[in-house]
Design a protein around this motif. Sequence first.
Motif, PDB file in Angstrom:
ATOM      1  N   ARG A   1       0.763  -1.213  -0.089  1.00  0.00           N
ATOM      2  CA  ARG A   1      -0.180   0.020  -0.071  1.00  0.00           C
ATOM      3  C   ARG A   1       0.817   1.412  -0.003  1.00  0.00           C
ATOM      4  O   ARG A   1       1.900   1.492   0.955  1.00  0.00           O
ATOM      5  CB  ARG A   1      -1.035   0.202   1.437  1.00  0.00           C
ATOM      6  CG  ARG A   1      -2.066   0.916   1.129  1.00  0.00           C
ATOM      7  CD  ARG A   1      -3.038   0.736   2.457  1.00  0.00           C
ATOM      8  NE  ARG A   1      -2.606   1.409   3.463  1.00  0.00           N
ATOM      9  CZ  ARG A   1      -2.732   1.118   4.806  1.00  0.00           C
ATOM     10  NH1 ARG A   1      -3.483  -0.007   4.989  1.00  0.00           N
ATOM     11  NH2 ARG A   1      -2.335   1.988   5.667  1.00  0.00           N
ATOM     12  N   PRO A   2       0.509   2.082  -0.951  1.00  0.00           N
ATOM     13  CA  PRO A   2       1.481   3.387  -0.866  1.00  0.00           C
ATOM     14  C   PRO A   2       0.997   4.408  -0.031  1.00  0.00           C
ATOM     15  O   PRO A   2       1.703   5.328  -0.066  1.00  0.00           O
ATOM     16  CB  PRO A   2       1.200   3.828  -2.586  1.00  0.00           C
ATOM     17  CG  PRO A   2       0.041   3.350  -2.641  1.00  0.00           C
ATOM     18  CD  PRO A   2      -0.207   2.122  -2.071  1.00  0.00           C
ATOM     19  N   THR A   3      -0.041   4.104   0.637  1.00  0.00           N
ATOM     20  CA  THR A   3      -0.745   5.197   1.571  1.00  0.00           C
ATOM     21  C   THR A   3      -0.435   5.003   3.087  1.00  0.00           C
ATOM     22  O   THR A   3      -0.526   3.591   3.236  1.00  0.00           O
ATOM     23  CB  THR A   3      -2.136   5.568   1.214  1.00  0.00           C
ATOM     24  OG1 THR A   3      -2.757   4.404   1.330  1.00  0.00           O
ATOM     25  CG2 THR A   3      -2.257   6.130  -0.064  1.00  0.00           C
TER      26      THR A   3
ATOM     27  N   PHE B   1      -7.477  -3.191   2.048  1.00  0.00           N
ATOM     28  CA  PHE B   1      -6.906  -1.901   2.711  1.00  0.00           C
ATOM     29  C   PHE B   1      -5.952  -2.216   3.832  1.00  0.00           C
ATOM     30  O   PHE B   1      -4.924  -1.704   3.738  1.00  0.00           O
ATOM     31  CB  PHE B   1      -8.117  -0.898   3.171  1.00  0.00           C
ATOM     32  CG  PHE B   1      -7.431   0.284   3.801  1.00  0.00           C
ATOM     33  CD1 PHE B   1      -6.915   1.280   3.167  1.00  0.00           C
ATOM     34  CD2 PHE B   1      -6.941   0.159   5.271  1.00  0.00           C
ATOM     35  CE1 PHE B   1      -6.505   2.521   3.693  1.00  0.00           C
ATOM     36  CE2 PHE B   1      -6.456   1.621   5.721  1.00  0.00           C
ATOM     37  CZ  PHE B   1      -6.105   2.593   5.119  1.00  0.00           C
ATOM     38  N   ILE B   2      -6.213  -3.282   4.452  1.00  0.00           N
ATOM     39  CA  ILE B   2      -5.348  -3.374   5.783  1.00  0.00           C
ATOM     40  C   ILE B   2      -3.806  -3.869   5.253  1.00  0.00           C
ATOM     41  O   ILE B   2      -3.721  -4.471   4.319  1.00  0.00           O
ATOM     42  CB  ILE B   2      -5.572  -4.525   6.795  1.00  0.00           C
ATOM     43  CG1 ILE B   2      -6.101  -5.692   6.230  1.00  0.00           C
ATOM     44  CG2 ILE B   2      -7.091  -4.008   7.421  1.00  0.00           C
ATOM     45  CD1 ILE B   2      -6.438  -6.875   7.287  1.00  0.00           C
ATOM     46  N   ASP B   3      -2.961  -3.482   6.066  1.00  0.00           N
ATOM     47  CA  ASP B   3      -1.356  -3.551   5.791  1.00  0.00           C
ATOM     48  C   ASP B   3      -0.981  -4.689   6.747  1.00  0.00           C
ATOM     49  O   ASP B   3      -1.818  -5.141   7.633  1.00  0.00           O
ATOM     50  CB  ASP B   3      -0.721  -2.405   5.974  1.00  0.00           C
ATOM     51  CG  ASP B   3       0.520  -2.285   5.132  1.00  0.00           C
ATOM     52  OD1 ASP B   3       0.978  -3.509   4.545  1.00  0.00           O
ATOM     53  OD2 ASP B   3       0.961  -1.167   4.698  1.00  0.00           O
ATOM     54  N   THR B   4       0.241  -5.190   6.375  1.00  0.00           N
ATOM     55  CA  THR B   4       0.802  -6.223   7.401  1.00  0.00           C
ATOM     56  C   THR B   4       0.988  -6.198   8.828  1.00  0.00           C
ATOM     57  O   THR B   4       0.900  -7.039   9.694  1.00  0.00           O
ATOM     58  CB  THR B   4       2.183  -6.792   6.667  1.00  0.00           C
ATOM     59  OG1 THR B   4       2.854  -5.656   6.539  1.00  0.00           O
ATOM     60  CG2 THR B   4       1.919  -7.403   5.473  1.00  0.00           C
ATOM     61  N   ASP B   5       0.793  -4.638   9.191  1.00  0.00           N
ATOM     62  CA  ASP B   5       0.972  -4.395  10.645  1.00  0.00           C
ATOM     63  C   ASP B   5      -0.557  -4.009  11.306  1.00  0.00           C
ATOM     64  O   ASP B   5      -0.509  -3.669  12.225  1.00  0.00           O
ATOM     65  CB  ASP B   5       2.101  -3.366  10.916  1.00  0.00           C
ATOM     66  CG  ASP B   5       1.546  -2.155  10.466  1.00  0.00           C
ATOM     67  OD1 ASP B   5       0.529  -2.113   9.346  1.00  0.00           O
ATOM     68  OD2 ASP B   5       2.009  -1.169  10.706  1.00  0.00           O
ATOM     69  N   GLU B   6      -1.506  -4.431  10.385  1.00  0.00           N
ATOM     70  CA  GLU B   6      -2.790  -4.263  10.797  1.00  0.00           C
ATOM     71  C   GLU B   6      -3.874  -5.252  10.973  1.00  0.00           C
ATOM     72  O   GLU B   6      -3.649  -6.414  10.400  1.00  0.00           O
ATOM     73  CB  GLU B   6      -3.509  -3.074  10.149  1.00  0.00           C
ATOM     74  CG  GLU B   6      -2.657  -1.823  10.063  1.00  0.00           C
ATOM     75  CD  GLU B   6      -3.227  -0.805   8.945  1.00  0.00           C
ATOM     76  OE1 GLU B   6      -2.657   0.527   9.097  1.00  0.00           O
ATOM     77  OE2 GLU B   6      -3.732  -1.367   8.022  1.00  0.00           O
ATOM     78  N   LEU B   7      -4.914  -5.327  11.719  1.00  0.00           N
ATOM     79  CA  LEU B   7      -5.780  -6.259  11.794  1.00  0.00           C
ATOM     80  C   LEU B   7      -7.109  -5.598  11.438  1.00  0.00           C
ATOM     81  O   LEU B   7      -7.346  -4.476  11.549  1.00  0.00           O
ATOM     82  CB  LEU B   7      -5.916  -6.884  13.267  1.00  0.00           C
ATOM     83  CG  LEU B   7      -4.624  -7.437  13.761  1.00  0.00           C
ATOM     84  CD1 LEU B   7      -5.005  -7.967  15.257  1.00  0.00           C
ATOM     85  CD2 LEU B   7      -4.320  -8.802  13.033  1.00  0.00           C
ATOM     86  N   LEU B   8      -8.015  -6.528  11.045  1.00  0.00           N
ATOM     87  CA  LEU B   8      -9.397  -6.311  10.821  1.00  0.00           C
ATOM     88  C   LEU B   8     -10.319  -6.910  11.943  1.00  0.00           C
ATOM     89  O   LEU B   8     -10.379  -7.984  12.043  1.00  0.00           O
ATOM     90  CB  LEU B   8     -10.154  -6.576   9.532  1.00  0.00           C
ATOM     91  CG  LEU B   8     -11.579  -6.117   9.065  1.00  0.00           C
ATOM     92  CD1 LEU B   8     -11.734  -4.699   9.435  1.00  0.00           C
ATOM     93  CD2 LEU B   8     -12.017  -6.769   7.868  1.00  0.00           C
TER      94      LEU B   8
END
Length: 613
Positions: free
Chosen positions: A488-490, A576-583
Amino acid sequence: MKTKREDVRNIAIIAHVDHGKTTLVDELLKQSGVFRANQEVGERVMDSNDLERERGITILAKNTAVFYQGTKINIIDTPGHADFGGEVERVLKMVNGVILVVDAFEGAMPQTRFVLQKALEMDLPVICCINKIDRPEARPAEVVDEVLELFMDLDASDEQLECPFLYASAKAGFAKKELEDEEVNMEPLFETIVNYIPAPEGDPDAPTQVLISTIDYNEYVGRIGIGKVDNGGLRVNQECVLVNHHEPDKFHKIKIGKLYEFDGLKRVEVLEAGVGSIVAISGISDLHIGDTICSVDSPDPIPFQKISEPTISMYFMVNDSPLAGQEGKYITSRHIRDRLFRELNTDVSLRVEETDSADCFKVSGRGELHLSVLIETMRREGFEFAVSKAEVIYKYNERNQRQEPMEIAYVDVPEEFTGAIIQKLTSRKGELTGMTPIARGYTRLEFTIPSRGLIGYRGTFMTDTKGNGILNTIFDGYGPYKGDLSYRPTGSLIAYESGESITYGLFNAQERGILFIGPGVKVYGGMVIGQNPKAEDIEVNVCKTKKLTNTRSSSADEALRLVPPKVMSLEQCLEFIDTDELLEITPVSLRIRKKILDPTLRKRASFKNKATV
């Protein structure tokens, strides 16, 4: 001695997604007299599951049966999405032929190739049905050529190449053998099925053999096995054994409780079934897909092909956020574990593994859609849990080199968007392998791309093509690792403290990026409440209130204009979620959060990651 059962035909309807399989089955049911003349029938009656009806896709293979001039035709409607390919692979074991449905405009697509290849490998005769010929831009003659080319690409035998072609409009309710024929009804298709698809054969005097190809589950009767009687017969209260080709040690004595055959959309209870019948059996608790029910004195299992391995995995875990347990009915690790292992009863393409933590499970499937359907189903059942970003499953070859799953992506886009699509997919490690113009100013691009490169891409794709593009992918085996890729670039806008979002705080935060929440929403420190257009994460205080003075009143807040928040669906959140995030998933809410909620610990972890890279 083997005999043919001429009063039965067993067929599967296979096709790429959205080419009209389920609508075709509807029409066969209507025209065979399954429904009363005055009965009101909805569209796509075979898609009985809520999720199937909402999404307009078939997720589970379904059985039905119609009668045509004294012949019973057992029909299996199969899914078209690549993620549910496991459903297609196994039901083909039950049938003696297939109807390949191809859209008269789109032509042969990636999943058309996949399902046809499976049918040809099993030496099944194919009836090719060119559907939607009443579409304004239909090109049936060209599509017939495309399908024949596909047959040749897949090394079809001469007999398979001689397959009959029919032209149909499932929606309008007609099929015809030649384009110039009159449009009347589905009679030509019924005739072709009876005349071209071979009757099932087996030895009625041999010991019983029934291969279980599908499992259904019903809370009242438990597991229901569906399969075809290959040899012998089956009757209620018969003593049998359960064996499995891939598990030589399996040997369970069982008794047949209840036996059903299909008639239209109903299951009709029968006392016995003969060779070639497709039956549903209840009353056996330890029944699995691939098991063979045999006579006690002749336990001879039928070989069953291994289902393709999963390519993508994510972690399902107990929700441990500050808002945990407030909205869900089932929240403990025991609930989540039992539910995931229960899903294995009916979904052969799924894998569930326990991890070092009792609160976390690794769930692997065939694609993002496969796993998102499971998540949405669990959510509707009242489960509350958290999931990590989907990641691909790597393999290592004999030289210990990392291999990753690759996909072939077919992209149909208006010509003006081709440059943007090529640029985006090549930046995601895709290679352009073909580019051909198709009708109405559209171009078809063909890429080989790592599965990683497609994770989280569909939303961007729809934006880039203004909703006019069609993206189809199909698994293409494992290939060498293509190098690192940033998902994700953002960055994310992260809530600074716990509380309730206030208009004043949101007004200040919206200058930093796109918000996902409006006022009056419960938030906690570490929760992602928006998207930052730049690459870094920013903490914002959305619970901040304006200090009141003698000259200012709280009513001045009413003048603050908030941009409407971006409300994301489950798929968009998973993308949307990145590797350091959870849903965080509850029956009521979807919340994105950082894995590490504490900002100091989060910074430390990111420094450590940078140091190790």
